[in-house]
Design an enzyme around this catalytic site. Structure first.
Site, PDB file in Angstrom:
ATOM      1  N   HIS A   1     -32.937 -32.898 -12.151  1.00 40.92           N
ATOM      2  CA  HIS A   1     -33.062 -32.009 -13.319  1.00 40.92           C
ATOM      3  C   HIS A   1     -34.472 -31.410 -13.268  1.00 40.92           C
ATOM      4  CE1 HIS A   1     -32.303 -30.368 -17.210  1.00 40.92           C
ATOM      5  NE2 HIS A   1     -32.217 -31.460 -17.952  1.00 40.92           N
TER       6      HIS A   1
ATOM      7  N   HIS B   1     -31.213 -23.894 -22.152  1.00 38.39           N
ATOM      8  CA  HIS B   1     -30.200 -23.783 -21.094  1.00 38.39           C
ATOM      9  C   HIS B   1     -28.908 -24.502 -21.460  1.00 38.39           C
ATOM     10  CE1 HIS B   1     -29.638 -23.095 -16.550  1.00 38.39           C
ATOM     11  NE2 HIS B   1     -29.781 -21.936 -17.158  1.00 38.39           N
TER      12      HIS B   1
ATOM     13  N   GLY C   1     -34.693 -27.842  -5.608  1.00 37.02           N
ATOM     14  CA  GLY C   1     -34.985 -26.461  -6.013  1.00 37.02           C
ATOM     15  C   GLY C   1     -33.882 -25.498  -5.609  1.00 37.02           C
TER      16      GLY C   1
ATOM     17  N   ASP D   1     -36.494 -23.676 -10.488  1.00 40.03           N
ATOM     18  CA  ASP D   1     -37.598 -24.550 -10.110  1.00 40.03           C
ATOM     19  C   ASP D   1     -38.301 -24.155  -8.812  1.00 40.03           C
ATOM     20  OD1 ASP D   1     -37.443 -26.317 -12.281  1.00 40.03           O
ATOM     21  OD2 ASP D   1     -35.673 -27.262 -11.397  1.00 40.03           O
TER      22      ASP D   1
ATOM     23  N   HIS E   1     -27.090 -25.217  -8.222  1.00 35.63           N
ATOM     24  CA  HIS E   1     -27.029 -25.359  -9.677  1.00 35.63           C
ATOM     25  C   HIS E   1     -25.636 -25.805 -10.102  1.00 35.63           C
ATOM     26  CE1 HIS E   1     -27.453 -24.471 -13.932  1.00 35.63           C
ATOM     27  NE2 HIS E   1     -28.732 -24.672 -13.699  1.00 35.63           N
TER      28      HIS E   1
ATOM     29  N   ARG F   1     -18.846 -39.440 -28.833  1.00 30.75           N
ATOM     30  CA  ARG F   1     -18.396 -40.731 -28.335  1.00 30.75           C
ATOM     31  C   ARG F   1     -17.168 -40.497 -27.455  1.00 30.75           C
ATOM     32  NH1 ARG F   1     -15.909 -44.706 -26.023  1.00 30.75           N
ATOM     33  NH2 ARG F   1     -16.296 -46.788 -26.880  1.00 30.75           N
TER      34      ARG F   1
HETATM   35  N1  COA Z   1     -29.320 -29.213  -1.032  1.00 33.20           N
HETATM   36  C1  COA Z   1     -28.346 -29.506  -0.159  1.00 33.20           C
HETATM   37  N2  COA Z   1     -27.037 -29.519  -0.491  1.00 33.20           N
HETATM   38  C2  COA Z   1     -26.735 -29.206  -1.750  1.00 33.20           C
HETATM   39  C3  COA Z   1     -27.688 -28.882  -2.708  1.00 33.20           C
HETATM   40  C4  COA Z   1     -29.023 -28.887  -2.296  1.00 33.20           C
HETATM   41  N3  COA Z   1     -30.002 -28.593  -3.157  1.00 33.20           N
HETATM   42  N4  COA Z   1     -27.085 -28.597  -3.880  1.00 33.20           N
HETATM   43  C5  COA Z   1     -25.770 -28.752  -3.682  1.00 33.20           C
HETATM   44  N5  COA Z   1     -25.565 -29.130  -2.393  1.00 33.20           N
HETATM   45  C6  COA Z   1     -24.288 -29.422  -1.798  1.00 33.20           C
HETATM   46  C7  COA Z   1     -23.693 -30.630  -2.466  1.00 33.20           C
HETATM   47  O1  COA Z   1     -24.143 -31.836  -1.844  1.00 33.20           O
HETATM   48  C8  COA Z   1     -22.239 -30.383  -2.285  1.00 33.20           C
HETATM   49  O2  COA Z   1     -21.882 -30.703  -0.940  1.00 33.20           O
HETATM   50  P1  COA Z   1     -20.573 -31.551  -0.626  1.00 33.20           P
HETATM   51  O3  COA Z   1     -19.454 -30.733  -1.205  1.00 33.20           O
HETATM   52  O4  COA Z   1     -20.590 -31.650   0.846  1.00 33.20           O
HETATM   53  O5  COA Z   1     -20.777 -32.857  -1.357  1.00 33.20           O
HETATM   54  C9  COA Z   1     -22.122 -28.880  -2.423  1.00 33.20           C
HETATM   55  O6  COA Z   1     -23.406 -28.371  -2.101  1.00 33.20           O
HETATM   56  C10 COA Z   1     -21.718 -28.408  -3.783  1.00 33.20           C
HETATM   57  O7  COA Z   1     -22.539 -28.971  -4.766  1.00 33.20           O
HETATM   58  P2  COA Z   1     -22.326 -28.573  -6.292  1.00 33.20           P
HETATM   59  O8  COA Z   1     -21.050 -29.164  -6.762  1.00 33.20           O
HETATM   60  O9  COA Z   1     -22.539 -27.126  -6.443  1.00 33.20           O
HETATM   61  O10 COA Z   1     -23.558 -29.284  -6.974  1.00 33.20           O
HETATM   62  P3  COA Z   1     -23.555 -30.200  -8.279  1.00 33.20           P
HETATM   63  O11 COA Z   1     -23.039 -29.408  -9.423  1.00 33.20           O
HETATM   64  O12 COA Z   1     -22.953 -31.515  -8.009  1.00 33.20           O
HETATM   65  O13 COA Z   1     -25.106 -30.447  -8.455  1.00 33.20           O
HETATM   66  C11 COA Z   1     -27.374 -29.897  -8.618  1.00 33.20           C
HETATM   67  C12 COA Z   1     -25.959 -29.460  -8.951  1.00 33.20           C
HETATM   68  C13 COA Z   1     -28.366 -28.934  -9.283  1.00 33.20           C
HETATM   69  C14 COA Z   1     -27.645 -31.311  -9.169  1.00 33.20           C
HETATM   70  C15 COA Z   1     -27.543 -29.869  -7.100  1.00 33.20           C
HETATM   71  O14 COA Z   1     -27.402 -28.549  -6.642  1.00 33.20           O
HETATM   72  C16 COA Z   1     -28.867 -30.440  -6.666  1.00 33.20           C
HETATM   73  O15 COA Z   1     -28.998 -31.664  -6.527  1.00 33.20           O
HETATM   74  N6  COA Z   1     -29.882 -29.579  -6.418  1.00 33.20           N
HETATM   75  C17 COA Z   1     -31.198 -30.052  -6.069  1.00 33.20           C
HETATM   76  C18 COA Z   1     -31.945 -30.535  -7.309  1.00 33.20           C
HETATM   77  C19 COA Z   1     -32.383 -29.390  -8.180  1.00 33.20           C
HETATM   78  O16 COA Z   1     -32.929 -28.402  -7.695  1.00 33.20           O
HETATM   79  N7  COA Z   1     -32.188 -29.559  -9.487  1.00 33.20           N
HETATM   80  C20 COA Z   1     -32.612 -28.571 -10.482  1.00 33.20           C
HETATM   81  C21 COA Z   1     -31.435 -27.927 -11.106  1.00 33.20           C
HETATM   82  S1  COA Z   1     -31.941 -26.580 -12.145  1.00 33.20           S
END
Ligand code: COA
Length: 375
Positions: free
Chosen positions: A222, A187, A258, A312, A261, A356
């Site tokens: 992650h 990925h 879950g 996931d 992204h 770095r």
């Molecule tokens: N549940 C609730 N809210 C969520 C969310 C979730 N799973 N994923 C994103 N959001 C919210 C964020 O809090 C953010 O809100 P804000 O603008 O009010 O702060 C908004 O949606 C946009 O988030 P985004 O910028 O798209 O996410 P990111 O790039 O910072 O984070 C992840 C990406 C994957 C870390 C995040 O979606 C997440 O934590 N998901 C849950 C964990 C997960 O499933 N991880 C596996 C990834 S393959």
């Protein structure tokens, strides 16, 4: 002084941190390609071992190459006694990701990569032996048995299920494992792969790169998300209960594991594939709750937040229906992603400059060191 939260480059989002010929995420086709091949086509047509070979060598194997590759992997499933001794000392309540991290590190002591020319052998060894490391520890610590890890199963997925359940898996379960391992294999510059590349860029050994990557994958933002998703859906009694629970969590601004992204913004191409398998497994299992609960979660999250399930989410129910304990979910991700990590290590080494970056400083202005009595 800048607030770390508003820095435009927070989380390095949107920044190009290097080049790769291995993978595209969120670009062409369904949104994910390995060495130019679309993920949905790979998931449909090939074995995980073909994908592993593709990532290691840049091309899919022909019949003879595949046969020889699988035979080599089969021959590398055994554990050295010193590694078994270490695994037997790890307590049953350890997290299996920590077990894999230790297992990988110990392997690096017992069978070190003596030069970069050894990389391909070290990669095949890790790919073949990680399921053995995990299940040897799991079965010893939980069931008190010392399993034979040198099964004759044709695939890595079947080998894993065989060691877990003490019997060769059904055709359906082997196929699901095969697909799952393909979906998780690679990925691009995700957090754990980037960890591996940073480590590789110091010209460190491949076991250090993979050990570090396992540590990064462990976190719930992650790889750990599939376990967290299982805990969530397991607590939901019905689709309506799922709706109520999620609405409450969203009101409290809880993260729903879950979903969402960092790169995909509308859908995760891996979700459609694993969701179909989860449905099939639910029918076979006679499930009338977890799949419906998962589908309702998907509906609510899209309706309320325009957030979609990532790879996931439906993996959680799929693994559960195959009798896989929740704490082994993220380690399966390792068994697969080791192919992507190690391909990136080789790629980094082939065109290396130490990684770095710089930081924006947010600390105090320069100041004199006060005497101890003045602090
Ligand atoms: N549940 C609730 N809210 C969520 C969310 C979730 N799973 N994923 C994103 N959001 C919210 C964020 O809090 C953010 O809100 P804000 O603008 O009010 O702060 C908004 O949606 C946009 O988030 P985004 O910028 O798209 O996410 P990111 O790039 O910072 O984070 C992840 C990406 C994957 C870390 C995040 O979606 C997440 O934590 N998901 C849950 C964990 C997960 O499933 N991880 C596996 C990834 S393959």
């Amino acid at each position: 002084m800048a607030d770390a939260k508003v820095l435009s480059g927070a989380g390095l989002r949107g920044q190009v941190a290097g080049q790769t010929a291995l993978c595209t995420v969120g670009k062409s086709g369904t949104g994910l390609t390995y060495c130019g091949y679309d993920i949905s086509e790979l998931a449909d047509k090939v074995q995980f071992e073909e994908v592993a070979y593709l990532l290691a060598h840049g091309e899919l194997p022909n019949q003879a190459q595949l046969q020889a590759y699988k035979a080599r992997l089969k021959g590398l499933r055994g554990l050295p006694q010193a590694l078994k001794d270490v695994l037997e000392r790890i307590p049953a309540d350890a997290h299996p990701m920590d077990v894999l991290r230790t297992g990988c590190s110990m392997l690096g002591n017992l069978e070190p990569e003596r030069s970069f020319a050894d990389a391909d052998h070290a990669i095949e060894r890790m790919l073949a032996v990680f399921p053995s490391v995990l299940l040897y520890w799991y079965r010893f610590s939980h069931d008190g048995v010392r399993i034979n890890t040198e099964t004759n199963d044709d695939s890595i997925g079947a080998h894993f299920l065989h060691m877990l359940h003490d019997q060769a898996p059904s055709q359906l379960h082997s196929e699901v494992m095969n697909t799952s391992l393909i979906l998780y294999a690679e990925h691009e510059f995700n957090a754990s792969t980037f960890t591996a590349r940073v480590c590789a860029s110091t010209l460190s050994d491949i076991h250090s790169c993979v050990t570090g990557a396992i540590g990064s994958l462990r976190g719930p933002l992650h790889g750990g998300a599939n376990e967290a998703a299982m805990e969530l859906i397991e607590a939901m009694q019905s689709a309506d209960h799922a709706e109520q629970t999620l609405m409450g969590m969203l009101a409290r601004k809880d993260k729903i594991m879950g979903f969402g992204h960092a790169i995909y913004k509308e859908f995760d191409p891996r979700n459609d594939v694993i969701k179909k398998w989860s449905k099939k497994l639910a029918e076979e299992y006679g499930d009338s709750r977890l799949y419906d609960v998962s589908v309702r979660c998907e509906e609510v999250m899209w309706r309320e937040k325009k957030l979609f399930p990532n790879a996931d989410f439906f993996h959680a129910s799929a693994y559960h229906f195959m009798g896989i304990p929740t704490k082994l979910f993220t380690p399966i991700f390792v068994m697969s992603r080791v192919t992507g990590w190690t391909a990136h290590v080789k790629e980094q080494r082939a065109n290396n400059r130490i990684i770095r970056p710089s930081a924006d400083y947010t600390g105090p202005e320069p100041r004199p060191v006060p005497a101890l009595s003045e602090r």
